[in-house]
Design an enzyme around this catalytic site. Structure first.
Site, PDB file in Angstrom:
ATOM      1  N   ASP A 140      -3.682   2.388  -5.334  1.00  0.00           N
ATOM      2  CA  ASP A 140      -2.403   2.404  -4.605  1.00  0.00           C
ATOM      3  C   ASP A 140      -2.147   1.138  -3.802  1.00  0.00           C
ATOM      4  O   ASP A 140      -1.283   1.121  -2.932  1.00  0.00           O
ATOM      5  CB  ASP A 140      -2.334   3.624  -3.681  1.00  0.00           C
ATOM      6  CG  ASP A 140      -3.053   3.421  -2.357  1.00  0.00           C
ATOM      7  OD1 ASP A 140      -4.105   2.758  -2.349  1.00  0.00           O
ATOM      8  OD2 ASP A 140      -2.544   3.909  -1.347  1.00  0.00           O
ATOM      9  N   GLU A 141      -2.848   0.049  -4.127  1.00  0.00           N
ATOM     10  CA  GLU A 141      -2.786  -1.066  -3.190  1.00  0.00           C
ATOM     11  C   GLU A 141      -3.051  -2.396  -3.891  1.00  0.00           C
ATOM     12  O   GLU A 141      -3.857  -2.467  -4.809  1.00  0.00           O
ATOM     13  CB  GLU A 141      -3.864  -0.734  -2.153  1.00  0.00           C
ATOM     14  CG  GLU A 141      -4.285  -1.772  -1.247  1.00  0.00           C
ATOM     15  CD  GLU A 141      -5.351  -1.226  -0.283  1.00  0.00           C
ATOM     16  OE1 GLU A 141      -5.615  -0.006  -0.221  1.00  0.00           O
ATOM     17  OE2 GLU A 141      -5.940  -2.049   0.409  1.00  0.00           O
ATOM     18  N   ASP A 179       0.857  -1.190   0.000  1.00  0.00           N
ATOM     19  CA  ASP A 179       0.000   0.000   0.000  1.00  0.00           C
ATOM     20  C   ASP A 179       0.894   1.241   0.000  1.00  0.00           C
ATOM     21  O   ASP A 179       1.825   1.353   0.794  1.00  0.00           O
ATOM     22  CB  ASP A 179      -0.918   0.004   1.237  1.00  0.00           C
ATOM     23  CG  ASP A 179      -1.885   1.172   1.213  1.00  0.00           C
ATOM     24  OD1 ASP A 179      -2.878   1.096   0.484  1.00  0.00           O
ATOM     25  OD2 ASP A 179      -1.621   2.172   1.907  1.00  0.00           O
TER      26      ASP A 179
HETATM   27  N1  DCP Z   1      -8.643   8.635  -1.210  1.00  0.00           N
HETATM   28  C1  DCP Z   1      -9.685   9.524  -1.435  1.00  0.00           C
HETATM   29  N2  DCP Z   1     -10.670   9.691  -0.477  1.00  0.00           N
HETATM   30  C2  DCP Z   1     -10.647   8.974   0.688  1.00  0.00           C
HETATM   31  C3  DCP Z   1      -9.601   8.050   0.908  1.00  0.00           C
HETATM   32  C4  DCP Z   1      -8.606   7.901  -0.067  1.00  0.00           C
HETATM   33  O1  DCP Z   1      -9.713  10.185  -2.473  1.00  0.00           O
HETATM   34  N3  DCP Z   1     -11.611   9.157   1.604  1.00  0.00           N
HETATM   35  C5  DCP Z   1      -7.578   8.515  -2.225  1.00  0.00           C
HETATM   36  C6  DCP Z   1      -6.423   9.405  -1.868  1.00  0.00           C
HETATM   37  C7  DCP Z   1      -5.371   8.488  -1.332  1.00  0.00           C
HETATM   38  C8  DCP Z   1      -5.656   7.197  -2.052  1.00  0.00           C
HETATM   39  O2  DCP Z   1      -7.055   7.182  -2.287  1.00  0.00           O
HETATM   40  O3  DCP Z   1      -4.053   8.969  -1.573  1.00  0.00           O
HETATM   41  C9  DCP Z   1      -5.235   5.975  -1.271  1.00  0.00           C
HETATM   42  O4  DCP Z   1      -5.948   5.913  -0.060  1.00  0.00           O
HETATM   43  P1  DCP Z   1      -5.345   5.331   1.264  1.00  0.00           P
HETATM   44  O5  DCP Z   1      -6.489   5.070   2.173  1.00  0.00           O
HETATM   45  O6  DCP Z   1      -4.440   4.206   0.955  1.00  0.00           O
HETATM   46  O7  DCP Z   1      -4.539   6.537   1.911  1.00  0.00           O
HETATM   47  P2  DCP Z   1      -3.141   7.160   1.524  1.00  0.00           P
HETATM   48  O8  DCP Z   1      -2.396   6.349   0.541  1.00  0.00           O
HETATM   49  O9  DCP Z   1      -3.366   8.575   1.113  1.00  0.00           O
HETATM   50  O10 DCP Z   1      -2.371   7.183   2.914  1.00  0.00           O
HETATM   51  P3  DCP Z   1      -1.804   5.952   3.770  1.00  0.00           P
HETATM   52  O11 DCP Z   1      -2.114   4.703   3.028  1.00  0.00           O
HETATM   53  O12 DCP Z   1      -0.341   6.249   3.893  1.00  0.00           O
HETATM   54  O13 DCP Z   1      -2.499   6.050   5.078  1.00  0.00           O
HETATM   55 CA    CA Z   2      -2.172   4.118   0.834  1.00  0.00          CA
HETATM   56 CA    CA Z   3      -4.883   2.126  -0.051  1.00  0.00          CA
END
Ligand code: DCP
Ligand code: CA
Ligand code: CA
Length: 407
Positions: free
Chosen positions: A104-105, A9
């Site tokens: 992203d995962e 992730d």
């Molecule tokens: N995303 C979004 N709205 C949300 C949650 C996520 O648009 N409510 C988008 C933005 C994030 C991406 O999806 O960059 C991936 O979500 P993640 O939950 O994996 O969060 P991040 O990668 O941003 O942070 P981390 O995984 O480090 O906590």
């Molecule tokens: Ca993430």
């Molecule tokens: Ca994710």
């Protein structure tokens, strides 16, 4: 069979891409989403912004109240999707059983292919290194024995994390005292209902299984199983015949320089793919050969022609493509099919169906052969002739217990 699953992730994905492309943003609280004077929410934010209490999904007004000194910008989803494609290519080199669950995962089942790459830890380390060096981004990687444990492992040391949860006992020690919301499938509403019944931790679920089942029925049973660390979900590669491709590949435990042998493996793969598309009533126009050399350099070569569903055509196309590339030792060969068309309005007759079904059984045997090779190394077939391979297979006692890998 014990499984080994990796979950990858990306850290603060949208924000990290923006920092990569605008280095002057490094170290600043960056909030990607709506701008402070707009209506809308935070998509994500950098870890610096998180230290002010900003979170994904929060209204942008709330975020601004907490972090007025932050840098706010709109997301560029097209760009992130392109980065995501790149990432998926990097991660997909280690197994063909890979399931991407968002941009992203992804989950990688490396139970069979892992050994060829030096085991789970070395794959996990390599994924982190290559994600950084090739995409300029950090990710968190978890190794688990199931999908849930792998995901929890990747979350455990975020950002830039690396963690392993080897078995259910370890998992329970780790999460037994944590809130029920950590269990896969327990959302906000379910968590609240559990809390109201005095069930707060994962261990509470296990100790009050009958209550949980009474409250949620079948779903309650699943929750209790997951809480105990039993997660039978399989990593399921996405295959959309209308738009995408269907691929099958084979990773060797040693690099292979014998191209005749490589062709015999391509022949098995071609058969398996052909059987699959014929059962689905599909024809394919584009055949792609995928190669990873011993030095991890990956190449693909494609050829498009008349739509076909024949193993012999798929094989001869792939073999010709193999002949056209550099003759260096090879770690992985694969074929993928794309450009699908429906069977030119010709329905499969019952006879055709029966034929395809019986071939399916035979292909299952062939694919067990590939699985055996994955397990015991390429040495199981010395010369690569398919006939000889099958003879050896039929005398191999462990073959009948091998699990067939999903396509
Ligand atoms: N995303 C979004 N709205 C949300 C949650 C996520 O648009 N409510 C988008 C933005 C994030 C991406 O999806 O960059 C991936 O979500 P993640 O939950 O994996 O969060 P991040 O990668 O941003 O942070 P981390 O995984 O480090 O906590
Ligand atoms: Ca993430
Ligand atoms: Ca994710």
């Amino acid at each position: 069979m014990d499984r080994t699953i990796i979950h990858v992730d990306m850290d603060a994905f949208y924000a990290a891409v923006e920092v990569r492309d605008n280095p002057e943003l490094a170290g600043l609280p960056l909030i990607v989403g709506a701008l402070p004077d707009e209506r809308g929410v935070v998509a994500t934010c950098s870890y610096e912004a998180r230290s002010f209490g900003v979170r994904s999904g929060m209204s942008i007004k709330d975020a601004y109240r907490r972090c007025p000194q932050g840098v706010y910008m709109h997301p560029d989803i097209k760009k992130y999707a392109a980065v995501s494609d790149e990432l998926h290519k990097i991660w997909g080199k280690y197994t063909d059983i890979v399931q991407y669950v968002s941009l992203d995962e992804g989950y990688l089942d490396i139970s069979l292919s892992g050994k060829a790459f030096g085991g789970a830890k070395s794959i996990a380390r390599e994924i982190k290194c290559r994600t950084l060096s090739e995409a300029g981004l950090t990710c968190s990687v978890g190794i688990g024995y199931s999908m849930m444990s792998a995901k929890l492992a990747s979350e455990e040391k975020k950002p830039n994390g690396f963690f392993e949860i080897p078995d259910a006992k370890y998992l329970l020690e780790l999460i037994g005292g944590r809130d029920v919301g950590i269990v896969y499938g327990i959302g906000k509403k379910t968590a609240e209902q559990l809390h109201n019944s005095g069930i707060h931790t994962v261990r509470d679920i296990i100790e009050n299984e009958s209550t949980v089942i009474r409250m949620f029925g079948k779903h309650g049973g699943q929750i209790a199983q997951l809480a105990r660390g039993i997660d039978i979900r399989e990593v399921t590669p996405y295959y959309d015949s209308a738009a995408k491709s269907l691929g099958r590949e084979h990773t060797f435990q040693q690099d292979i320089a014998d191209f005749d042998y490589l062709k015999s493996v391509l022949r098995l793969i071609a058969k398996e793919l052909s059987t699959k598309i014929r059962l689905d009533g599909l024809y394919v126009k584009t055949i792609t050969l995928k190669i990873t050399y011993g030095n991890m350099k990956q190449i693909t070569r494609s050829k498009s022609g008349n739509a076909t569903n024949q193993a012999s055509t798929i094989y001869s196309t792939a073999a010709a493509l193999l002949d056209s590339i550099d003759k260096k030792p090879i770690r992985l060969v694969g074929i993928s099919l794309s450009g699908f068309t429906e069977s030119d309005s010709r329905q499969l007759s019952l006879e055709d169906m029966a034929k395809a079904e019986s071939e399916k059984k035979k292909t299952a045997l062939d694919s067990r052969l590939l699985d055996l090779q994955r397990k015991y190394g390429a040495g199981i077939i010395k010369t690569g002739s398919e006939l000889e391979a099958e003879k050896r297979l039929s005398s191999a006692p462990t073959a009948s217990n091998e699990k067939k890998e999903p396509i």
